[in-house]
Enzyme design. Structure first.
Site, PDB file in Angstrom:
ATOM      1  N   HIS A   1       0.845  -1.208   0.000  1.00  0.00           N
ATOM      2  CA  HIS A   1       0.000   0.000   0.000  1.00  0.00           C
ATOM      3  C   HIS A   1       0.877   1.254   0.000  1.00  0.00           C
ATOM      4  O   HIS A   1       0.602   2.219  -0.721  1.00  0.00           O
ATOM      5  CB  HIS A   1      -0.884   0.040   1.252  1.00  0.00           C
TER       6      HIS A   1
ATOM      7  N   LYS B   1     -17.777  -4.836   7.922  1.00  0.00           N
ATOM      8  CA  LYS B   1     -16.646  -5.574   7.331  1.00  0.00           C
ATOM      9  C   LYS B   1     -15.825  -6.282   8.417  1.00  0.00           C
ATOM     10  O   LYS B   1     -14.903  -7.013   8.102  1.00  0.00           O
ATOM     11  CB  LYS B   1     -15.749  -4.611   6.541  1.00  0.00           C
TER      12      LYS B   1
ATOM     13  N   ARG C   1      -2.169  -6.081  -8.163  1.00  0.00           N
ATOM     14  CA  ARG C   1      -0.977  -6.906  -7.924  1.00  0.00           C
ATOM     15  C   ARG C   1      -0.862  -8.033  -8.937  1.00  0.00           C
ATOM     16  O   ARG C   1       0.196  -8.332  -9.450  1.00  0.00           O
ATOM     17  CB  ARG C   1      -1.024  -7.499  -6.511  1.00  0.00           C
TER      18      ARG C   1
ATOM     19  N   SER D   1      -2.920  -7.933   3.149  1.00  0.00           N
ATOM     20  CA  SER D   1      -3.222  -7.684   4.559  1.00  0.00           C
ATOM     21  C   SER D   1      -3.726  -8.971   5.209  1.00  0.00           C
ATOM     22  O   SER D   1      -3.429  -9.256   6.369  1.00  0.00           O
ATOM     23  CB  SER D   1      -4.280  -6.597   4.697  1.00  0.00           C
TER      24      SER D   1
END
Ligand code: PNS
Length: 169
Positions: A29, A53, A101, A139
């Protein structure tokens, strides 16, 4: 349409928004933030504040991790909730930055970019790729490694490890 996008400025400056969960921010990030800061006048890193979330880190922890790690002067960190396009309108921002990515990211990103543009025609999504060495980090994997007692220092800024060890309320 590109003309409409090019008209949106805040105080004459082109503002981009880099939205995400950042739960937690990784070196991947930070690499995208650094690259974006060189392209746009102002970059707002927008941390989603959505308890549904069920993030591992609280919104304020995620913001602090980012603020402590970001060195670029034209970058700010804020939280947002609700629709991203509404946040874009509020900020007079015309560009959404997302990191890509691998091909596996593409379908989700493509769907979001087109849906956001359908809701608000005056924006464009721009995809940036991080340095190769960060293309595999996520993450989710970082949290799993930390949970299982692995070393995460090489993936995330220093304060993440400290926060992971802090007792959770
Ligand atoms: O880091 P993430 O979890 O991939 O980020 C996803 C995020 C926060 C960018 C996306 O879920 C989002 O924009 N949420 C805000 C609500 C919204 O606008 N939803 C419609 C997206 S097309």
């Amino acid at each position: 349409m590109l003309n409409e996008v090019s008209k949106i400025r805040r105080g004459g400056k082109r503002v981009a928004v880099y939205p995400g969960s950042f739960d937690p921010a990784t070196y991947g990030h930070l690499d995208i933030i650094h690259r974006s800061s060189k392209i746009f006048d102002n970059l707002i890193v927008a941390v989603i504040d959505n308890p549904n979330k069920k993030p591992f880190f609280t919104t304020s922890q995620r913001i602090k991790i980012l603020k402590d790690a970001i060195k670029e002067k034209n970058v700010t960190v804020e939280s947002f909730n609700g629709l991203l396009v509404n946040f874009m309108k509020k900020k007079n921002a015309s560009i959404i930055v997302r990191g890509l990515r691998a091909v596996s990211d593409f379908e989700y990103e493509f769907q979001m970019a087109l849906t956001n543009r359908k809701m608000y025609n005056n924006i464009e999504t721009i995809f940036l790729t991080p340095a190769e060495k960060w293309t595999y980090i996520s993450s989710t994997l970082v949290k799993e490694i930390a949970k299982l007692g692995g070393e995460i220092k090489c993936f995330v800024p220093g304060n993440v490890e400290k926060l992971l060890k802090k007792p959770r309320s």
